[in-house]
Write a protein that holds these residues in place. Structure first.
Motif, short mmCIF file in Angstrom:
data_model
loop_
_atom_site.label_atom_id
_atom_site.label_comp_id
_atom_site.label_asym_id
_atom_site.label_seq_id
_atom_site.Cartn_x
_atom_site.Cartn_y
_atom_site.Cartn_z
N LEU A 1 0.84 -1.20 0.00
CA LEU A 1 0.00 0.00 0.00
C LEU A 1 0.87 1.25 0.00
O LEU A 1 0.52 2.27 0.59
CB LEU A 1 -0.91 0.01 1.23
N ALA A 2 2.00 1.19 -0.69
CA ALA A 2 3.00 2.26 -0.61
C ALA A 2 2.45 3.61 -1.05
O ALA A 2 2.69 4.63 -0.39
CB ALA A 2 4.22 1.89 -1.44
N LEU A 3 1.73 3.66 -2.16
CA LEU A 3 1.22 4.94 -2.66
C LEU A 3 0.22 5.53 -1.68
O LEU A 3 0.24 6.73 -1.39
CB LEU A 3 0.59 4.75 -4.03
N THR A 4 -0.67 4.69 -1.16
CA THR A 4 -1.65 5.16 -0.19
C THR A 4 -0.96 5.65 1.08
O THR A 4 -1.30 6.71 1.63
CB THR A 4 -2.64 4.04 0.16
N ALA A 5 0.03 4.88 1.57
CA ALA A 5 0.74 5.26 2.80
C ALA A 5 1.51 6.55 2.60
O ALA A 5 1.49 7.44 3.47
CB ALA A 5 1.68 4.13 3.22
N TYR A 6 2.19 6.68 1.47
CA TYR A 6 2.97 7.89 1.19
C TYR A 6 2.05 9.11 1.09
O TYR A 6 2.31 10.16 1.71
CB TYR A 6 3.75 7.71 -0.11
N THR A 7 0.96 8.97 0.33
CA THR A 7 0.02 10.08 0.18
C THR A 7 -0.60 10.44 1.53
O THR A 7 -0.73 11.63 1.88
CB THR A 7 -1.09 9.68 -0.81
N GLY A 8 -0.98 9.42 2.28
CA GLY A 8 -1.61 9.66 3.58
C GLY A 8 -0.71 10.42 4.54
O GLY A 8 -1.16 11.32 5.25
N HIS A 9 0.58 10.08 4.54
CA HIS A 9 1.46 10.73 5.52
C HIS A 9 1.66 12.21 5.17
O HIS A 9 1.78 13.05 6.06
CB HIS A 9 2.78 9.96 5.65
N ILE A 10 1.65 12.55 3.88
CA ILE A 10 1.77 13.96 3.52
C ILE A 10 0.49 14.71 3.87
O ILE A 10 0.53 15.87 4.34
CB ILE A 10 2.11 14.11 2.02
N MET A 11 -0.65 14.08 3.70
CA MET A 11 -1.92 14.71 4.06
C MET A 11 -1.99 14.95 5.57
O MET A 11 -2.46 16.01 6.02
CB MET A 11 -3.09 13.85 3.60
N VAL A 12 -1.50 14.00 6.35
CA VAL A 12 -1.50 14.17 7.81
C VAL A 12 -0.53 15.28 8.22
O VAL A 12 -0.83 16.09 9.11
CB VAL A 12 -1.14 12.85 8.51
N ILE A 13 0.62 15.36 7.57
CA ILE A 13 1.56 16.46 7.85
C ILE A 13 0.88 17.80 7.57
O ILE A 13 1.02 18.76 8.34
CB ILE A 13 2.83 16.30 7.00
N ALA A 14 0.12 17.87 6.47
CA ALA A 14 -0.58 19.12 6.14
C ALA A 14 -1.60 19.47 7.22
O ALA A 14 -1.78 20.65 7.56
CB ALA A 14 -1.27 18.98 4.79
N LEU A 15 -2.26 18.47 7.78
CA LEU A 15 -3.25 18.71 8.83
C LEU A 15 -2.59 19.14 10.13
O LEU A 15 -3.09 20.03 10.84
CB LEU A 15 -4.08 17.45 9.06
N LEU A 16 -1.45 18.53 10.46
CA LEU A 16 -0.77 18.83 11.73
C LEU A 16 0.00 20.15 11.67
O LEU A 16 0.23 20.77 12.71
CB LEU A 16 0.17 17.69 12.10
N GLY A 17 0.43 20.53 10.48
CA GLY A 17 1.19 21.77 10.35
C GLY A 17 2.66 21.53 10.09
O GLY A 17 3.20 20.44 10.37
N ASP A 18 3.32 22.54 9.54
CA ASP A 18 4.73 22.41 9.15
C ASP A 18 5.65 22.10 10.32
O ASP A 18 6.77 21.60 10.13
CB ASP A 18 5.21 23.71 8.48
N GLU A 19 5.22 22.39 11.54
CA GLU A 19 6.09 22.21 12.70
C GLU A 19 6.55 20.77 12.86
O GLU A 19 7.65 20.53 13.37
CB GLU A 19 5.38 22.67 13.98
N VAL A 20 5.73 19.81 12.45
CA VAL A 20 6.13 18.41 12.63
C VAL A 20 7.34 18.05 11.77
O VAL A 20 8.05 17.09 12.05
CB VAL A 20 4.96 17.44 12.33
N VAL A 21 7.56 18.85 10.71
CA VAL A 21 8.74 18.64 9.86
C VAL A 21 9.87 19.58 10.28
O VAL A 21 11.02 19.15 10.39
CB VAL A 21 8.39 18.86 8.37
N ARG A 22 9.54 20.83 10.52
CA ARG A 22 10.57 21.82 10.86
C ARG A 22 11.11 21.63 12.28
O ARG A 22 12.25 21.99 12.55
CB ARG A 22 10.00 23.23 10.70
N GLU A 23 10.30 21.08 13.16
CA GLU A 23 10.74 20.75 14.53
C GLU A 23 10.47 19.28 14.77
O GLU A 23 9.55 18.89 15.50
CB GLU A 23 9.99 21.62 15.54
N PRO A 24 11.30 18.42 14.15
CA PRO A 24 11.01 16.98 14.16
C PRO A 24 11.07 16.37 15.55
O PRO A 24 11.81 16.82 16.43
CB PRO A 24 12.11 16.41 13.25
N SER A 25 10.29 15.33 15.73
CA SER A 25 10.23 14.59 17.00
C SER A 25 10.19 13.11 16.69
O SER A 25 9.38 12.65 15.86
CB SER A 25 8.99 15.00 17.79
#
Length: 377
Positions: A275-299
């Protein structure tokens, strides 16, 4: 042709590796608790790209390339899948996350495999040498020109896909060509993982080793030459491509062995790969929902949650519903288009019942008994 579970394991590792590259907090020092996360940078995407080439091979016959109408049917399927990835990639880019989306470049490179589907593995590997050796020179020339122009804006999307900062097709096509060549081998050969590991180790040593020696020897003032010989992630240089190819072959060798000897243990990772395409697409959509901070301030806690939730959801979906939603859509639309445009190339029209070849991870290619063969995944 049935799914090659070892390839799904490698693809799943690539997807999870991209999660780590986007969300993980890594120490700059490698030999620390989180420093090892550096290994996913660049190499996860390279694994994803190489396996795209392998998928193109499996879609077009695997070890025995399809011919005639069957090959034309496969070409339409691949082209339609590539075309469908472009708007999906554009939609993900439009979300505005601080993530370099691989799908537009992936689509272009996937389509570039169409003219060479019938080539022999040796010819494909020779062709892969062109983007490996020449592509970095083109990309560096573009980057140098942009560095010298203080008013340079971002490249137009069609140009960016070919020679841009991330995943330039002029270089990354090498990964897909190697993957296509690998897909023409018998992936059930029990000796194949050992050969892949030996070749992979040699390539990694040559690629990363050449870079390490060159950067130690070259004067810091030789900026262009150093830029062409670095193996830093996404440098898109010859040493990086060669080293990454070695790393990917090692991952694929380990994945094939894991699928053979510990299939239950790797089921969640294989499900994520399926399910690679679904998983990849989903994780970017979740990042968009959570906000850029999850990438810029990684945890790494956030990373762990992404990984665990993805493994759980992918496994549940795979065991109960089969194909992922996006995978199912691409398969359905591409097959419908190919059946309409090349009806004589459909599997049930190109061979008598029971005359198709199938391939599993448990044994060599065999002819099935009476009845229609399996459709390609």
């Amino acid at each position: 042709m049935q799914r090659v579970v070892g390839a799904d394991v490698a693809r799943g590792l690539a997807v999870l590796g991209m999660f780590a590259a986007h969300l993980g907090a890594e120490d700059e020092r490698f030999w620390t608790a989180t420093g090892w996360l550096q290994v996913v940078d660049g190499r996860s995407a390279a694994t994803f790209a190489l396996l795209a080439g392998l998928s193109a091979a499996l879609l077009s016959g695997g070890p025995v390339p399809a011919e005639g109408a069957r090959r034309r049917h496969s070409r339409v399927r691949i082209l339609v899948r590539a075309l469908m990835l472009i708007p999906l990639g554009a939609s993900l880019i439009a979300l505005g996350t601080p993530v370099a989306v691989i799908l537009p470049g992936y689509a272009v490179m996937f389509a570039l495999m169409i003219p060479v589907l019938g080539w022999r593995p040796r010819s494909l590997l020779l062709l892969a040498a062109v983007p490996t050796l020449v592509g970095p020179l083109v990309v560096e020339a573009v980057r140098e020109a942009r560095r010298g122009d203080p008013f340079a804006a971002g490249l137009p999307q069609p140009v960016d896909v070919v020679v841009g900062e991330y995943y330039p097709a002029v270089v990354w096509t090498a990964y897909l060509l190697v993957g296509l060549a690998l897909g023409r081998l018998d992936l059930t050969d029990r000796a194949l993982p050992r050969r892949l590991a030996l070749v992979g180790a040699a390539l990694a040593l040559v690629g990363y080793g050449t870079s390490a020696v060159a950067l130690r020897v070259l004067d810091p003032e030789q900026r262009t030459l150093r830029a062409l010989l670095t193996s830093e992630p996404h440098a898109d240089t010859t040493p990086e491509v060669v080293g990454n190819l070695g790393a990917v072959l090692l991952v694929l060798a380990a994945s094939l062995l894991a699928a053979r000897y510990a299939p239950r243990l790797v089921t969640p990772v294989a499900a994520t790969g399926a399910l690679a395409l679904t998983a990849y697409t989903g994780h970017i959509m979740v990042i968009a929902l959570l906000g850029d901070e999850v990438v810029r301030e990684p945890s790494n806690l956030v990373l762990a949650l992404f990984v665990l939730v993805t493994l759980a959801l992918a496994t549940s979906w795979r065991l109960t519903l089969g194909r992922g939603p996006l995978e199912n859509l691409l398969s359905l639309m591409s097959t419908l288009a190919a059946d309409a445009l090349v009806p004589s190339g459909r599997r049930d029209a190109s061979a008598p019942a029971g005359e198709e070849w199938t391939q599993t991870d448990e044994g060599p290619a065999v002819r099935p008994g009476p009845g229609p063969g399996r459709a390609a995944p």
